[in-house]
Write a protein that holds these residues in place. Structure first.
Motif, PDB file in Angstrom:
ATOM      1  N   LEU A 235      50.247  18.110 119.531  1.00 46.29           N
ATOM      2  CA  LEU A 235      49.731  17.743 120.849  1.00 46.29           C
ATOM      3  C   LEU A 235      49.266  16.297 120.886  1.00 46.29           C
ATOM      4  O   LEU A 235      49.388  15.618 121.921  1.00 46.29           O
ATOM      5  CB  LEU A 235      48.577  18.678 121.232  1.00 46.29           C
ATOM      6  CG  LEU A 235      48.974  20.129 121.529  1.00 46.29           C
ATOM      7  CD1 LEU A 235      47.735  20.976 121.824  1.00 46.29           C
ATOM      8  CD2 LEU A 235      49.960  20.199 122.702  1.00 46.29           C
ATOM      9  N   GLY A 236      48.744  15.794 119.758  1.00 49.52           N
ATOM     10  CA  GLY A 236      48.360  14.387 119.702  1.00 49.52           C
ATOM     11  C   GLY A 236      49.567  13.466 119.853  1.00 49.52           C
ATOM     12  O   GLY A 236      49.496  12.439 120.550  1.00 49.52           O
ATOM     13  N   ILE A 237      50.676  13.836 119.239  1.00 47.95           N
ATOM     14  CA  ILE A 237      51.915  13.045 119.370  1.00 47.95           C
ATOM     15  C   ILE A 237      52.405  13.097 120.816  1.00 47.95           C
ATOM     16  O   ILE A 237      52.817  12.082 121.394  1.00 47.95           O
ATOM     17  CB  ILE A 237      52.984  13.589 118.405  1.00 47.95           C
ATOM     18  CG1 ILE A 237      52.535  13.395 116.955  1.00 47.95           C
ATOM     19  CG2 ILE A 237      54.327  12.899 118.650  1.00 47.95           C
ATOM     20  CD1 ILE A 237      53.440  14.078 115.953  1.00 47.95           C
ATOM     21  N   VAL A 238      52.350  14.274 121.417  1.00 49.37           N
ATOM     22  CA  VAL A 238      52.838  14.451 122.786  1.00 49.37           C
ATOM     23  C   VAL A 238      51.996  13.646 123.771  1.00 49.37           C
ATOM     24  O   VAL A 238      52.521  13.009 124.695  1.00 49.37           O
ATOM     25  CB  VAL A 238      52.828  15.950 123.149  1.00 49.37           C
ATOM     26  CG1 VAL A 238      53.074  16.148 124.642  1.00 49.37           C
ATOM     27  CG2 VAL A 238      53.882  16.698 122.340  1.00 49.37           C
ATOM     28  N   ASP A 239      50.684  13.640 123.589  1.00 52.12           N
ATOM     29  CA  ASP A 239      49.791  12.922 124.519  1.00 52.12           C
ATOM     30  C   ASP A 239      50.028  11.409 124.485  1.00 52.12           C
ATOM     31  O   ASP A 239      49.833  10.728 125.509  1.00 52.12           O
ATOM     32  CB  ASP A 239      48.331  13.219 124.169  1.00 52.12           C
ATOM     33  CG  ASP A 239      47.934  14.652 124.514  1.00 52.12           C
ATOM     34  OD1 ASP A 239      48.625  15.253 125.362  1.00 52.12           O
ATOM     35  OD2 ASP A 239      46.959  15.165 123.923  1.00 52.12           O
ATOM     36  N   LYS A 240      50.468  10.879 123.341  1.00 57.94           N
ATOM     37  CA  LYS A 240      50.667   9.439 123.216  1.00 57.94           C
ATOM     38  C   LYS A 240      52.030   8.985 123.749  1.00 57.94           C
ATOM     39  O   LYS A 240      52.262   7.783 123.902  1.00 57.94           O
ATOM     40  CB  LYS A 240      50.541   9.022 121.748  1.00 57.94           C
ATOM     41  CG  LYS A 240      49.141   9.205 121.181  1.00 57.94           C
ATOM     42  CD  LYS A 240      49.111   8.829 119.703  1.00 57.94           C
ATOM     43  CE  LYS A 240      47.734   9.052 119.101  1.00 57.94           C
ATOM     44  NZ  LYS A 240      47.681   8.730 117.659  1.00 57.94           N
ATOM     45  N   ASN A 241      52.901   9.936 124.011  1.00 59.89           N
ATOM     46  CA  ASN A 241      54.253   9.571 124.468  1.00 59.89           C
ATOM     47  C   ASN A 241      54.247   9.402 125.988  1.00 59.89           C
ATOM     48  O   ASN A 241      54.029  10.372 126.724  1.00 59.89           O
ATOM     49  CB  ASN A 241      55.262  10.647 124.059  1.00 59.89           C
ATOM     50  CG  ASN A 241      56.701  10.171 124.200  1.00 59.89           C
ATOM     51  OD1 ASN A 241      57.065   9.528 125.170  1.00 59.89           O
ATOM     52  ND2 ASN A 241      57.524  10.498 123.216  1.00 59.89           N
ATOM     53  N   PRO A 242      54.497   8.200 126.506  1.00 61.59           N
ATOM     54  CA  PRO A 242      54.420   7.975 127.967  1.00 61.59           C
ATOM     55  C   PRO A 242      55.557   8.622 128.746  1.00 61.59           C
ATOM     56  O   PRO A 242      55.464   8.763 129.968  1.00 61.59           O
ATOM     57  CB  PRO A 242      54.480   6.446 128.079  1.00 61.59           C
ATOM     58  CG  PRO A 242      55.221   5.997 126.863  1.00 61.59           C
ATOM     59  CD  PRO A 242      54.849   6.957 125.770  1.00 61.59           C
ATOM     60  N   LEU A 243      56.626   9.029 128.063  1.00 60.80           N
ATOM     61  CA  LEU A 243      57.766   9.628 128.760  1.00 60.80           C
ATOM     62  C   LEU A 243      57.578  11.114 129.025  1.00 60.80           C
ATOM     63  O   LEU A 243      58.311  11.696 129.829  1.00 60.80           O
ATOM     64  CB  LEU A 243      59.053   9.420 127.946  1.00 60.80           C
ATOM     65  CG  LEU A 243      59.464   7.965 127.677  1.00 60.80           C
ATOM     66  CD1 LEU A 243      60.745   7.915 126.860  1.00 60.80           C
ATOM     67  CD2 LEU A 243      59.628   7.195 128.983  1.00 60.80           C
ATOM     68  N   ILE A 244      56.603  11.731 128.348  1.00 63.90           N
ATOM     69  CA  ILE A 244      56.367  13.166 128.515  1.00 63.90           C
ATOM     70  C   ILE A 244      55.390  13.384 129.673  1.00 63.90           C
ATOM     71  O   ILE A 244      54.331  12.751 129.744  1.00 63.90           O
ATOM     72  CB  ILE A 244      55.811  13.777 127.218  1.00 63.90           C
ATOM     73  CG1 ILE A 244      56.867  13.648 126.102  1.00 63.90           C
ATOM     74  CG2 ILE A 244      55.428  15.241 127.421  1.00 63.90           C
ATOM     75  CD1 ILE A 244      56.388  14.163 124.755  1.00 63.90           C
ATOM     76  N   LEU A 245      55.748  14.284 130.580  1.00 65.68           N
ATOM     77  CA  LEU A 245      54.930  14.557 131.764  1.00 65.68           C
ATOM     78  C   LEU A 245      53.710  15.405 131.406  1.00 65.68           C
ATOM     79  O   LEU A 245      53.774  16.261 130.509  1.00 65.68           O
ATOM     80  CB  LEU A 245      55.772  15.278 132.821  1.00 65.68           C
ATOM     81  CG  LEU A 245      57.049  14.559 133.289  1.00 65.68           C
ATOM     82  CD1 LEU A 245      57.806  15.440 134.281  1.00 65.68           C
ATOM     83  CD2 LEU A 245      56.726  13.212 133.907  1.00 65.68           C
ATOM     84  N   LYS A 246      52.609  15.173 132.120  1.00 68.47           N
ATOM     85  CA  LYS A 246      51.396  15.948 131.903  1.00 68.47           C
ATOM     86  C   LYS A 246      51.427  17.276 132.654  1.00 68.47           C
ATOM     87  O   LYS A 246      50.730  18.229 132.292  1.00 68.47           O
ATOM     88  CB  LYS A 246      50.176  15.133 132.357  1.00 68.47           C
ATOM     89  CG  LYS A 246      50.063  13.767 131.707  1.00 68.47           C
ATOM     90  CD  LYS A 246      49.979  13.846 130.187  1.00 68.47           C
ATOM     91  CE  LYS A 246      49.868  12.465 129.568  1.00 68.47           C
ATOM     92  NZ  LYS A 246      49.826  12.522 128.079  1.00 68.47           N
ATOM     93  N   ASP A 247      52.223  17.332 133.710  1.00 69.44           N
ATOM     94  CA  ASP A 247      52.335  18.542 134.523  1.00 69.44           C
ATOM     95  C   ASP A 247      53.822  18.837 134.757  1.00 69.44           C
ATOM     96  O   ASP A 247      54.529  17.997 135.338  1.00 69.44           O
ATOM     97  CB  ASP A 247      51.612  18.360 135.856  1.00 69.44           C
ATOM     98  CG  ASP A 247      51.572  19.640 136.674  1.00 69.44           C
ATOM     99  OD1 ASP A 247      51.684  20.726 136.070  1.00 69.44           O
ATOM    100  OD2 ASP A 247      51.446  19.529 137.907  1.00 69.44           O
ATOM    101  N   PRO A 248      54.309  19.972 134.262  1.00 71.42           N
ATOM    102  CA  PRO A 248      53.630  21.051 133.555  1.00 71.42           C
ATOM    103  C   PRO A 248      53.101  20.609 132.182  1.00 71.42           C
ATOM    104  O   PRO A 248      53.673  19.717 131.553  1.00 71.42           O
ATOM    105  CB  PRO A 248      54.706  22.114 133.396  1.00 71.42           C
ATOM    106  CG  PRO A 248      55.754  21.764 134.410  1.00 71.42           C
ATOM    107  CD  PRO A 248      55.722  20.283 134.532  1.00 71.42           C
ATOM    108  N   ALA A 249      52.052  21.267 131.742  1.00 69.83           N
ATOM    109  CA  ALA A 249      51.398  20.891 130.493  1.00 69.83           C
ATOM    110  C   ALA A 249      52.278  21.242 129.298  1.00 69.83           C
ATOM    111  O   ALA A 249      53.025  22.234 129.330  1.00 69.83           O
ATOM    112  CB  ALA A 249      50.055  21.612 130.383  1.00 69.83           C
ATOM    113  N   PRO A 250      52.222  20.445 128.228  1.00 72.77           N
ATOM    114  CA  PRO A 250      52.968  20.760 127.003  1.00 72.77           C
ATOM    115  C   PRO A 250      52.542  22.117 126.426  1.00 72.77           C
ATOM    116  O   PRO A 250      51.387  22.539 126.600  1.00 72.77           O
ATOM    117  CB  PRO A 250      52.612  19.610 126.055  1.00 72.77           C
ATOM    118  CG  PRO A 250      52.192  18.499 126.963  1.00 72.77           C
ATOM    119  CD  PRO A 250      51.532  19.153 128.139  1.00 72.77           C
TER     120      PRO A 250
END
Length: 309
Positions: A235-250
């Motif tokens: 989840l830390g890796i996912v939160d730092k990636n600007p291309l991954i959307l926050k909604d829907p949540a990972p």
């Protein structure tokens, strides 16, 4: 006495028949010689041959002129059609189909004009095609199906030029829709021609039609590893990636307890255009982070227990 007279009459008759046959043979030979003299009358053949050569030469020159002028006119018509399509701002999918149909139709008309100028009767040509209609119909049945399939693709529009599709066991970006085939280009720069008939009647997966797309991974860790630690690292890796959307949540969870590993499922949402970038980058980042945090990756293993004697 009667027998002698009969034999004498028979001999006279045979001799007369031989004379008649000889006379007929001489007459036939004389007639054949006269016919041969008439057929090899070079004084008549040479002018006819010259006349035929001049006529055919004129037809050939005319056919060449028709070809050159016809290609020039076809080029002008294609440019005019393309300018009209551009002016009307018609979608690229429709433009490629119309260009292909116009080009083929004009080329067929040019071929017919050249055949006619060469002195070949187009009616005879049509009769020849009609006599072979069954064979030609069988040969072109697939192409007619492909043409109809192209029209269906334009009407239903399951994809457009530039979309990434998976169909008929192949995948790639749609480059153009031609009159008989749809052209795809792959990531490794290959060109694939898919028949419109099979494409329109088969399953098509359009990867680019929707705005967002979900990326799924499966990451395996060793038995005995702390699940919460692995989940927080991911989840830390996912939160730092600007291309991954926050909604829907990972989403991170345990997918399966395999023979030699604990399989974790990772699901995130991205823009369709960013799918492959995230797909490959996240794998590398997870691998580097797990090594740094001491989270072990599994390998196939078998535990053998030996009973004490």
């Amino acid at each position: 006495m009667i027998i002698i007279q009969t034999m004498t009459s028979l001999l006279i008759t045979i001799q007369q028949a031989g004379d008649v046959a000889e006379a007929m043979t001489k007459a036939a030979a004389s007639a054949a010689a006269d016919a041969a003299k008439e057929s090899v009358n070079w004084n008549d053949v040479i002018p006819r041959l010259i006349e035929w050569c001049v006529k055919m030469g004129g037809n050939l020159i005319g056919a060449i002129i028709i070809y050159i002028v016809g290609r020039f006119i076809i080029s002008l018509i294609k440019k005019a059609v393309n300018a009209f399509l551009e002016k009307r701002k018609i979608e690229e999918t429709v433009k490629t189909f119309v260009r292909s149909m116009v080009s083929i139709s004009l080329t067929v008309l040019l071929i017919i004009a050249i055949i006619s100028r060469l002195g070949i009767e187009t009616t005879s040509f049509a009769a020849l095609l009609a006599s072979a209609g069954v064979a030609i119909g069988m040969a072109f049945s697939g192409n007619l199906q492909n043409f109809a399939g192209g029209v269906i693709l334009l009407l239903l529009r399951p994809f457009k030029v530039g979309d990434y599709v998976v169909a008929q066991g192949v995948e790639g970006y749609v480059k153009e829709i031609q009159i008989f085939h749809t052209v795809l280009t792959t990531y490794d720069n290959r060109t694939i021609y898919v028949a419109n008939g099979s494409l329109s009647s088969g399953v098509i997966t359009n990867m680019s039609q929707l705005v967002n797309r979900r990326v799924d991974w499966t990451v395996s860790v060793e038995y005995g590893q702390n699940f919460e630690k692995a989940k927080n690292v991911i989840l830390g890796i996912v939160d730092k990636n600007p291309l991954i959307l926050k909604d829907p949540a990972p989403f991170v969870a345990v997918k399966e307890l395999s023979n030699s590993s604990v399989d974790l499922i990772i699901r995130v949402w991205v823009k369709s255009a960013d799918y492959w970038t995230v797909h490959y980058d996240l794998r590398r980042e997870v691998y580097e982070a797990f090594n740094k945090e001491g989270i072990g990756f599994p390998f196939p293993q078998i535990t053998v227990h030996q009973a004490e004697k």
